[in-house]
Enzyme design. Structure first.
Site, PDB file in Angstrom:
ATOM      1  N   ARG A 105       0.709  15.021  -5.389  1.00 51.17           N
ATOM      2  CA  ARG A 105       1.644  13.960  -4.993  1.00 51.17           C
ATOM      3  C   ARG A 105       2.522  13.479  -6.144  1.00 51.17           C
ATOM      4  O   ARG A 105       2.139  13.549  -7.305  1.00 51.17           O
ATOM      5  CB  ARG A 105       0.873  12.768  -4.419  1.00 51.17           C
ATOM      6  CG  ARG A 105       0.335  13.051  -3.052  1.00 51.17           C
ATOM      7  CD  ARG A 105      -0.510  11.920  -2.536  1.00 51.17           C
ATOM      8  NE  ARG A 105      -1.785  11.822  -3.236  1.00 51.17           N
ATOM      9  CZ  ARG A 105      -2.742  10.968  -2.914  1.00 51.17           C
ATOM     10  NH1 ARG A 105      -2.554  10.118  -1.914  1.00 51.17           N
ATOM     11  NH2 ARG A 105      -3.880  10.948  -3.574  1.00 51.17           N
ATOM     12  N   ARG A 119       0.868  -1.190   0.000  1.00 52.70           N
ATOM     13  CA  ARG A 119       0.000   0.000   0.000  1.00 52.70           C
ATOM     14  C   ARG A 119       0.895   1.227   0.000  1.00 52.70           C
ATOM     15  O   ARG A 119       1.892   1.288   0.732  1.00 52.70           O
ATOM     16  CB  ARG A 119      -0.898   0.022   1.237  1.00 52.70           C
ATOM     17  CG  ARG A 119      -1.545   1.389   1.454  1.00 52.70           C
ATOM     18  CD  ARG A 119      -2.971   1.324   1.912  1.00 52.70           C
ATOM     19  NE  ARG A 119      -3.554   2.669   1.996  1.00 52.70           N
ATOM     20  CZ  ARG A 119      -4.191   3.290   1.003  1.00 52.70           C
ATOM     21  NH1 ARG A 119      -4.331   2.702  -0.179  1.00 52.70           N
ATOM     22  NH2 ARG A 119      -4.691   4.493   1.153  1.00 52.70           N
ATOM     23  N   ASP A 162      -4.355  17.296  -6.753  1.00 48.49           N
ATOM     24  CA  ASP A 162      -3.472  16.298  -6.132  1.00 48.49           C
ATOM     25  C   ASP A 162      -2.041  16.658  -6.516  1.00 48.49           C
ATOM     26  O   ASP A 162      -1.715  16.690  -7.700  1.00 48.49           O
ATOM     27  CB  ASP A 162      -3.842  14.901  -6.646  1.00 48.49           C
ATOM     28  CG  ASP A 162      -3.212  13.784  -5.834  1.00 48.49           C
ATOM     29  OD1 ASP A 162      -2.144  14.022  -5.222  1.00 48.49           O
ATOM     30  OD2 ASP A 162      -3.763  12.673  -5.821  1.00 48.49           O
ATOM     31  N   SER A 195      -0.322   7.925   1.945  1.00 49.20           N
ATOM     32  CA  SER A 195       0.142   9.310   2.087  1.00 49.20           C
ATOM     33  C   SER A 195      -0.164   9.774   3.508  1.00 49.20           C
ATOM     34  O   SER A 195      -1.282   9.593   3.997  1.00 49.20           O
ATOM     35  CB  SER A 195      -0.589  10.217   1.103  1.00 49.20           C
ATOM     36  OG  SER A 195      -0.395   9.747  -0.196  1.00 49.20           O
ATOM     37  N   GLY A 232      -1.735  15.699   3.174  1.00 46.31           N
ATOM     38  CA  GLY A 232      -2.707  16.530   2.449  1.00 46.31           C
ATOM     39  C   GLY A 232      -2.581  16.445   0.936  1.00 46.31           C
ATOM     40  O   GLY A 232      -2.707  17.456   0.253  1.00 46.31           O
ATOM     41  N   ARG A 233      -2.336  15.237   0.427  1.00 48.49           N
ATOM     42  CA  ARG A 233      -2.079  15.047  -1.018  1.00 48.49           C
ATOM     43  C   ARG A 233      -0.971  15.976  -1.498  1.00 48.49           C
ATOM     44  O   ARG A 233      -1.022  16.552  -2.589  1.00 48.49           O
ATOM     45  CB  ARG A 233      -3.359  15.273  -1.862  1.00 48.49           C
ATOM     46  CG  ARG A 233      -4.483  14.281  -1.557  1.00 48.49           C
ATOM     47  CD  ARG A 233      -5.518  14.224  -2.673  1.00 48.49           C
ATOM     48  NE  ARG A 233      -6.245  15.451  -2.879  1.00 48.49           N
ATOM     49  CZ  ARG A 233      -7.383  15.771  -2.249  1.00 48.49           C
ATOM     50  NH1 ARG A 233      -7.916  14.909  -1.384  1.00 48.49           N
ATOM     51  NH2 ARG A 233      -7.978  16.911  -2.485  1.00 48.49           N
TER      52      ARG A 233
HETATM   53  N1  LIG Z   1      -5.672  18.445   0.410  1.00 47.47           N
HETATM   54  C1  LIG Z   1      -6.441  17.550   1.027  1.00 47.47           C
HETATM   55  N2  LIG Z   1      -5.891  16.405   1.402  1.00 47.47           N
HETATM   56  C2  LIG Z   1      -6.690  15.495   2.000  1.00 47.47           C
HETATM   57  C3  LIG Z   1      -8.036  15.724   2.274  1.00 47.47           C
HETATM   58  N3  LIG Z   1      -8.538  14.636   2.906  1.00 47.47           N
HETATM   59  C4  LIG Z   1      -7.514  13.760   3.005  1.00 47.47           C
HETATM   60  N4  LIG Z   1      -6.411  14.277   2.464  1.00 47.47           N
HETATM   61  C5  LIG Z   1      -5.094  13.686   2.280  1.00 47.47           C
HETATM   62  O1  LIG Z   1      -5.208  12.773   1.225  1.00 47.47           O
HETATM   63  C6  LIG Z   1      -4.259  11.766   1.395  1.00 47.47           C
HETATM   64  C7  LIG Z   1      -5.061  10.463   1.312  1.00 47.47           C
HETATM   65  O2  LIG Z   1      -4.237   9.600   0.817  1.00 47.47           O
HETATM   66  P1  LIG Z   1      -4.514   8.112   0.359  1.00 47.47           P
HETATM   67  O3  LIG Z   1      -5.585   7.470   1.154  1.00 47.47           O
HETATM   68  O4  LIG Z   1      -3.148   7.513   0.316  1.00 47.47           O
HETATM   69  O5  LIG Z   1      -4.934   8.268  -1.149  1.00 47.47           O
HETATM   70  P2  LIG Z   1      -6.176   8.163  -2.028  1.00 47.47           P
HETATM   71  O6  LIG Z   1      -5.919   9.106  -3.134  1.00 47.47           O
HETATM   72  O7  LIG Z   1      -7.446   8.330  -1.250  1.00 47.47           O
HETATM   73  O8  LIG Z   1      -6.105   6.702  -2.650  1.00 47.47           O
HETATM   74  P3  LIG Z   1      -6.404   5.270  -2.019  1.00 47.47           P
HETATM   75  O9  LIG Z   1      -6.737   5.441  -0.587  1.00 47.47           O
HETATM   76  O10 LIG Z   1      -5.150   4.488  -2.236  1.00 47.47           O
HETATM   77  O11 LIG Z   1      -7.526   4.702  -2.806  1.00 47.47           O
HETATM   78  C8  LIG Z   1      -3.579  12.010   2.730  1.00 47.47           C
HETATM   79  O12 LIG Z   1      -2.341  12.663   2.508  1.00 47.47           O
HETATM   80  C9  LIG Z   1      -4.536  12.944   3.436  1.00 47.47           C
HETATM   81  O13 LIG Z   1      -3.904  13.835   4.332  1.00 47.47           O
HETATM   82  C10 LIG Z   1      -8.585  16.967   1.855  1.00 47.47           C
HETATM   83  O14 LIG Z   1      -9.763  17.243   2.000  1.00 47.47           O
HETATM   84  N5  LIG Z   1      -7.748  17.843   1.247  1.00 47.47           N
END
Ligand SMILES: Nc1nc2c(ncn2[C@@H]2O[C@H](COP(=O)(O)OP(=O)(O)OP(=O)(O)O)[C@@H](O)[C@H]2O)c(=O)[nH]1
Ligand SMILES: [Zn+2]
Length: 385
Positions: A319, A239, A317, A242, A284-285
């Protein structure tokens, strides 16, 4: 029994020299402290240089110093995201960022510029001024503010080519090339090296090892959490996670990160084949925690998770996936089964030479607070729920 994972470092060709990597990293720290840096951009044989200060930690003393050091008569410009410019009633440029120059310098001070830059503030009126397109050096300065996890807004004054070296020496300022800023993330990822590892028994996976990888510029470490002893000659269950301070550590219900992290650990442990969580420092992406909190504040005013990022001047995003690919390569894994719903992660890894043999869905039920967030990821970011 303690297991050891040998990480093999190779001499990858970085796109920028190591010295530039360190200079960018130092400039990031300077911007965060409210210091001035000098950025030089080249386009079609022409050179354009600017002195830059970030709009977010802007003090009056810093702003006055920026106006004074070049001894030129040109007014400073504030570089803003196009969305912010539009909400202030200006700029029809097509570029993502635009410059605003006040007609009367007396109407501009640090506090006013800070207000103009802050997308959370509604402003009635701007001082009289002009909008113009940004230079390559100014675009790179915005990139630097993003790397510093600050608001993407900077204040600039032009610096003559003949002035640059003297100014840097006399004022003790860093000089950066736009190519170094633009190549920083790639080069930093390519420079990751293992710095330490230890066995860390986890509640849901007792046989786990945490391995830390540090970039050469001394930036934040990314982590590999290796569970059991996955075979290297077949696709490994992984996995990419982030960083999410709010979801991972304090149980925020705004997102699904907490359940996804703990769920991945237990799913890998239960598989009996082992696997890896790559914990990426991309809070935060990729916009950082402070900006994520700003994005949350905008979401409380009705923006969805993607538009809130864009309203702040970020991509939906931000990242990058080279750090993940690099850690996998150094750990000796070339092919993966990826726990994700996000198609961008598949593309991101494959773009850096990792074979994705299978996508393994990683969906958790809504907790009531995050239903709209999950729906937005499905409807607008193409998440495969
Ligand atoms: N900028 C921003 N970042 C967010 C928000 N909510 C969650 N995040 C961030 O989004 C990221 C979520 O990452 P992941 O769960 O790895 O990615 P995903 O794109 O949802 O993909 P998968 O979970 O693998 O399906 C983390 O870094 C969180 O801090 C938001 O509303 N705004
Ligand atoms: Zn989260």
């Amino acid at each position: 029994m303690t297991q050891s994972f040998a990480a093999t470092a190779q001499n990858d060709s970085n796109s920028i020299p190591a010295t530039d990597l360190v200079t960018v990293s130092r400039a990031v720290a300077d911007l965060r402290r409210g210091e001035i840096v000098l950025v030089q951009g080249h386009l079609d044989g022409a050179v354009h240089s600017v002195a830059v200060i970030a709009a977010e930690p802007l003090s009056q003393a810093g702003f006055e110093r920026l106006c004074d050091i070049t001894h030129n008569t040109e007014s400073p410009a504030i570089i803003l995201p196009r969305v912010r410019a539009r909400s202030l009633g200006g700029a029809c440029e097509q570029d993502s960022f635009v410059a605003f120059v006040s007609k009367r310098q007396s109407e501009i001070d640090a506090a006013r510029l800070g207000e103009i830059a802050n997308p959370l503030l509604d402003l009635d009126q701007l001082p009289a001024g002009d909008w113009r397109a940004v230079s390559m050096a100014e675009t790179a300065a915005i990139r630097l503010a993003k790397l510093a996890r600050l608001l993407p807004a900077v204040v600039t004054v032009p610096v003559g080519a003949d002035q640059l070296e003297n100014l840097a020496r006399a004022q003790n300022l860093l000089v950066l090339q736009s190519e170094s800023i633009n190549g920083y993330e790639d080069a930093s990822a390519a420079s990751l090296r293992e710095v330490s590892q230890a066995r860390v028994p986890l509640e849901d996976a007792e046989n786990a090892t945490v391995i830390a990888f540090r970039p050469e510029d001394g930036g934040q470490e990314h982590l590999a959490i290796v569970i059991d002893a996955p075979a290297k000659d077949q696709p490994v269950l992984i996995r990419l996670h982030s960083e999410c301070f709010t979801g991972d550590l304090i149980g925020s219900l705004r997102c699904d990160c907490g359940p996804q992290l703990r769920g991945a650990i237990s799913e890998i442990a239960k598989s009996g084949q082992g696997g890896i969580i790559l914990y990426l420092r991309q809070e935060g992406r990729g916009i950082g925690l402070v900006n994520k909190l700003r994005a949350y504040a905008l979401q409380d005013r009705g923006f969805d998770t993607l538009d809130a990022n864009e309203e702040l001047g970020f991509d939906a995003d931000e990242r990058v996936y080279r750090p993940a690919a690099e850690m996998l390569r150094q750990l000796g894994f070339g092919s993966v089964r990826l726990l994700t719903n996000n198609p961008e992660k598949l593309k991101g890894l494959e773009g850096w030479g990792v074979k994705v043999a299978e996508r393994v869905p990683h969906k958790f039920p809504s907790n009531g607070h995050n239903a709209f967030y999950l729906q937005t990821k499905k409807d607008r970011a193409g998440h495969l729920f």
